[in-house]
Scaffold this motif. Structure first.
Motif, mmCIF file in Angstrom:
data_model
loop_
_atom_site.group_PDB
_atom_site.id
_atom_site.type_symbol
_atom_site.label_atom_id
_atom_site.label_comp_id
_atom_site.label_asym_id
_atom_site.label_seq_id
_atom_site.Cartn_x
_atom_site.Cartn_y
_atom_site.Cartn_z
ATOM 1 N N ASN A 1 22.599 40.023 -37.264
ATOM 2 C CA ASN A 1 21.441 39.468 -38.116
ATOM 3 C C ASN A 1 20.316 40.579 -37.996
ATOM 4 O OD1 ASN A 1 19.925 37.655 -39.591
ATOM 5 N ND2 ASN A 1 19.774 36.122 -37.724
ATOM 6 N N GLY A 2 20.748 41.698 -38.058
ATOM 7 C CA GLY A 2 20.005 42.950 -37.918
ATOM 8 C C GLY A 2 18.709 42.670 -38.774
ATOM 9 N N HIS A 3 18.729 42.483 -40.355
ATOM 10 C CA HIS A 3 17.412 42.396 -41.181
ATOM 11 C C HIS A 3 16.377 41.395 -40.629
ATOM 12 C CE1 HIS A 3 19.813 44.818 -43.822
ATOM 13 N NE2 HIS A 3 20.335 43.913 -44.455
ATOM 14 N N VAL A 4 16.592 40.397 -40.101
ATOM 15 C CA VAL A 4 15.643 39.580 -39.574
ATOM 16 C C VAL A 4 15.097 39.869 -38.300
ATOM 17 C CG1 VAL A 4 17.034 37.664 -38.757
ATOM 18 C CG2 VAL A 4 14.737 37.080 -39.745
ATOM 19 N N GLU A 5 16.012 40.373 -37.580
ATOM 20 C CA GLU A 5 15.751 41.065 -36.178
ATOM 21 C C GLU A 5 14.851 42.307 -36.405
ATOM 22 O OE1 GLU A 5 16.419 39.902 -33.010
ATOM 23 O OE2 GLU A 5 17.990 38.706 -33.340
ATOM 24 N N ARG A 6 14.934 43.140 -37.449
ATOM 25 C CA ARG A 6 13.993 44.135 -37.688
ATOM 26 C C ARG A 6 12.685 43.689 -38.085
ATOM 27 N NH1 ARG A 6 14.462 49.288 -38.608
ATOM 28 N NH2 ARG A 6 13.101 50.505 -39.796
ATOM 29 N N LEU A 7 12.853 42.658 -38.870
ATOM 30 C CA LEU A 7 11.547 42.067 -39.348
ATOM 31 C C LEU A 7 10.649 41.347 -38.409
ATOM 32 C CD1 LEU A 7 9.610 40.698 -41.177
ATOM 33 C CD2 LEU A 7 11.097 38.828 -41.693
ATOM 34 N N ILE A 8 11.365 40.625 -37.287
ATOM 35 C CA ILE A 8 10.379 40.124 -36.386
ATOM 36 C C ILE A 8 10.020 41.456 -35.319
ATOM 37 C CG2 ILE A 8 10.902 39.102 -34.211
ATOM 38 C CD1 ILE A 8 12.734 37.189 -35.567
ATOM 39 N N GLY A 9 10.623 42.471 -35.315
ATOM 40 C CA GLY A 9 10.180 43.653 -34.627
ATOM 41 C C GLY A 9 8.808 44.081 -35.379
ATOM 42 N N SER A 10 9.035 44.175 -36.656
ATOM 43 C CA SER A 10 7.709 44.701 -37.438
ATOM 44 C C SER A 10 6.669 43.533 -37.204
ATOM 45 C CB SER A 10 8.069 44.658 -38.847
ATOM 46 O OG SER A 10 9.032 45.622 -39.212
ATOM 47 N N ILE A 11 6.734 42.237 -37.372
ATOM 48 C CA ILE A 11 5.551 41.537 -37.151
ATOM 49 C C ILE A 11 5.069 41.643 -35.906
ATOM 50 C CG2 ILE A 11 5.391 38.911 -36.853
ATOM 51 C CD1 ILE A 11 7.487 38.060 -38.867
ATOM 52 N N ARG A 12 5.944 41.865 -34.800
ATOM 53 C CA ARG A 12 5.082 42.073 -33.321
ATOM 54 C C ARG A 12 4.335 43.554 -33.351
ATOM 55 N NH1 ARG A 12 6.233 38.487 -29.968
ATOM 56 N NH2 ARG A 12 8.455 37.301 -29.939
ATOM 57 N N ARG A 13 4.956 44.530 -33.706
ATOM 58 C CA ARG A 13 4.428 45.813 -33.741
ATOM 59 C C ARG A 13 3.312 46.046 -34.631
ATOM 60 N NH1 ARG A 13 9.924 47.128 -33.818
ATOM 61 N NH2 ARG A 13 9.741 47.581 -36.110
ATOM 62 N N GLU A 14 3.424 45.714 -35.823
ATOM 63 C CA GLU A 14 2.414 45.615 -36.806
ATOM 64 C C GLU A 14 1.524 44.454 -37.064
ATOM 65 O OE1 GLU A 14 4.580 46.322 -40.605
ATOM 66 O OE2 GLU A 14 5.663 47.887 -39.738
ATOM 67 N N CYS A 15 1.540 43.428 -36.231
ATOM 68 C CA CYS A 15 0.472 42.121 -36.371
ATOM 69 C C CYS A 15 0.174 41.672 -35.165
ATOM 70 C CB CYS A 15 1.150 41.412 -37.199
ATOM 71 S SG CYS A 15 0.274 39.938 -37.440
ATOM 72 N N LEU A 16 1.067 41.213 -34.385
ATOM 73 C CA LEU A 16 0.947 40.075 -33.132
ATOM 74 C C LEU A 16 0.484 41.016 -31.918
ATOM 75 C CD1 LEU A 16 3.712 37.561 -33.592
ATOM 76 C CD2 LEU A 16 1.179 37.330 -34.264
ATOM 77 N N ASP A 17 1.181 42.252 -31.641
ATOM 78 C CA ASP A 17 0.714 43.214 -30.771
ATOM 79 C C ASP A 17 -0.708 43.362 -30.739
ATOM 80 O OD1 ASP A 17 3.197 42.858 -29.687
ATOM 81 O OD2 ASP A 17 3.739 44.829 -30.270
ATOM 82 N N HIS A 18 -1.488 43.412 -31.906
ATOM 83 C CA HIS A 18 -2.732 43.635 -32.065
ATOM 84 C C HIS A 18 -3.764 42.471 -32.051
ATOM 85 C CE1 HIS A 18 -1.217 47.670 -32.495
ATOM 86 N NE2 HIS A 18 -0.364 47.149 -33.332
ATOM 87 N N GLN A 19 -3.280 41.366 -31.969
ATOM 88 C CA GLN A 19 -4.081 40.098 -32.126
ATOM 89 C C GLN A 19 -3.929 39.215 -30.827
ATOM 90 O OE1 GLN A 19 -5.457 38.970 -35.248
ATOM 91 N NE2 GLN A 19 -4.544 40.659 -36.370
ATOM 92 N N ILE A 20 -5.015 38.497 -30.628
ATOM 93 C CA ILE A 20 -5.107 37.399 -29.866
ATOM 94 C C ILE A 20 -5.147 36.032 -30.550
ATOM 95 C CG2 ILE A 20 -6.507 36.032 -28.016
ATOM 96 C CD1 ILE A 20 -7.641 38.925 -27.514
ATOM 97 N N ILE A 21 -4.078 35.178 -30.316
ATOM 98 C CA ILE A 21 -3.813 33.915 -30.735
ATOM 99 C C ILE A 21 -4.532 32.758 -30.319
ATOM 100 C CG2 ILE A 21 -1.962 32.222 -32.024
ATOM 101 C CD1 ILE A 21 -2.312 35.040 -33.222
ATOM 102 N N PHE A 22 -5.098 31.893 -30.900
ATOM 103 C CA PHE A 22 -5.918 30.841 -30.200
ATOM 104 C C PHE A 22 -5.225 29.654 -30.289
ATOM 105 C CE2 PHE A 22 -9.230 33.973 -31.360
ATOM 106 C CZ PHE A 22 -9.814 34.238 -30.039
ATOM 107 N N ASN A 23 -4.470 29.199 -31.302
ATOM 108 C CA ASN A 23 -3.685 28.152 -31.440
ATOM 109 C C ASN A 23 -2.701 28.103 -32.671
ATOM 110 O OD1 ASN A 23 -5.252 27.663 -33.938
ATOM 111 N ND2 ASN A 23 -7.039 26.723 -32.621
ATOM 112 N N ALA A 24 -1.959 27.087 -33.122
ATOM 113 C CA ALA A 24 -0.904 27.058 -34.177
ATOM 114 C C ALA A 24 -1.448 27.271 -35.385
ATOM 115 C CB ALA A 24 -0.319 25.724 -34.215
ATOM 116 N N ALA A 25 -2.729 26.976 -35.745
ATOM 117 C CA ALA A 25 -3.422 26.890 -36.987
ATOM 118 C C ALA A 25 -3.828 28.484 -37.244
ATOM 119 C CB ALA A 25 -4.638 26.095 -37.248
#
Length: 230
Positions: free
Chosen positions: A149-173
């Motif tokens: 399932n490499g395509h979506v696994e790569r996408l999740i890696g991109s989401i983390r590296r390019e977005c979530l690793d640089h954000q503090i998330i406060f809640n679901a919204a």
């Protein structure tokens, strides 16, 4: 040649050999070719490439909030143009909730016929029943084989590296807003090597005008484009 082309029979192999200047009978080819049961089947990668336009892949990633609450983001990705079809957030990814998400995005008219996923226990009976009701070919990967399932696994890696690793998330919204903004950037702006450096939603080439940029995710990324000078 017989090993490399498991779908070819003696006539096809014989034809290729004739084109290469070998003069022999088809019966000779039949005699020496490897039996079908001894030849490798179509590989998983070949299957994915052959059916890309009709394949969607799903997966989940976990995100910890500022207060250490665990959130789950459910991702649906189209193989054809690597488009993010859906990102949704929940605190409890039940089989019923996952079934509802799939029904909303992969229902009639979506063009998707094959669903690739892992073997997460959250994909329970209610989810599998919904997948069958939608007429999808359910293709869970083999245990311990995330590369299937490499395509979506790569996408999740991109989401983390390019977005979530640089954000503090406060809640679901908050997470929903952040991932929504990233999905829009990913689909409309971000270029992909697999798409000849185009975006999933094709970007036109802009050759004239003054270059300006638009901030994405508070300046974490930028979209560059041209505007006509007055």
């Amino acid at each position: 040649m017989s090993l490399e082309n498991p779908l070819w029979g003696a006539p096809r192999l014989h034809g290729e050999l004739l084109k290469l200047g070998f003069r022999l009978s088809q019966s000779t080819v039949s005699k020496y070719m490897i039996p079908r049961k001894g030849r490798p089947a179509q590989s998983w990668i070949t299957f994915l490439r052959n059916h890309a336009s009709a394949i969607a892949a799903i997966d989940m990633l976990t995100v910890r909030t500022f207060a250490f609450e665990c959130l789950y983001a459910f991702v649906v990705l189209s193989h054809d143009r690597r488009r993010i079809l859906r990102i949704e957030v929940t605190t409890h990814p039940t089989a019923l909730w996952l079934a509802s998400q799939v029904a909303q995005v992969l229902g009639a008219g979506s063009g998707v016929r094959v669903l690739v996923r892992d073997n997460d226990g959250a994909y329970g009976a209610a989810f599998r029943d919904q997948v069958r009701a939608l007429g999808l070919d359910d293709r869970p990967t083999r245990p311990g084989s995330p590369w299937q399932n490499g395509h979506v696994e790569r996408l999740i890696g991109s989401i983390r590296r390019e977005c979530l690793d640089h954000q503090i998330i406060f809640n679901a919204a908050h997470l929903r807003r952040v991932l929504g903004a990233y999905a829009a950037y990913y689909n409309d702006d971000r270029t992909h090597l697999a798409l000849a450096k185009d975006a999933p939603e094709t970007r036109a080439v802009e050759a004239h005008g003054r270059i300006v940029s638009r901030r994405v995710l508070g300046g974490l990324h930028r979209r560059y484009f041209r505007i006509r000078s007055k």
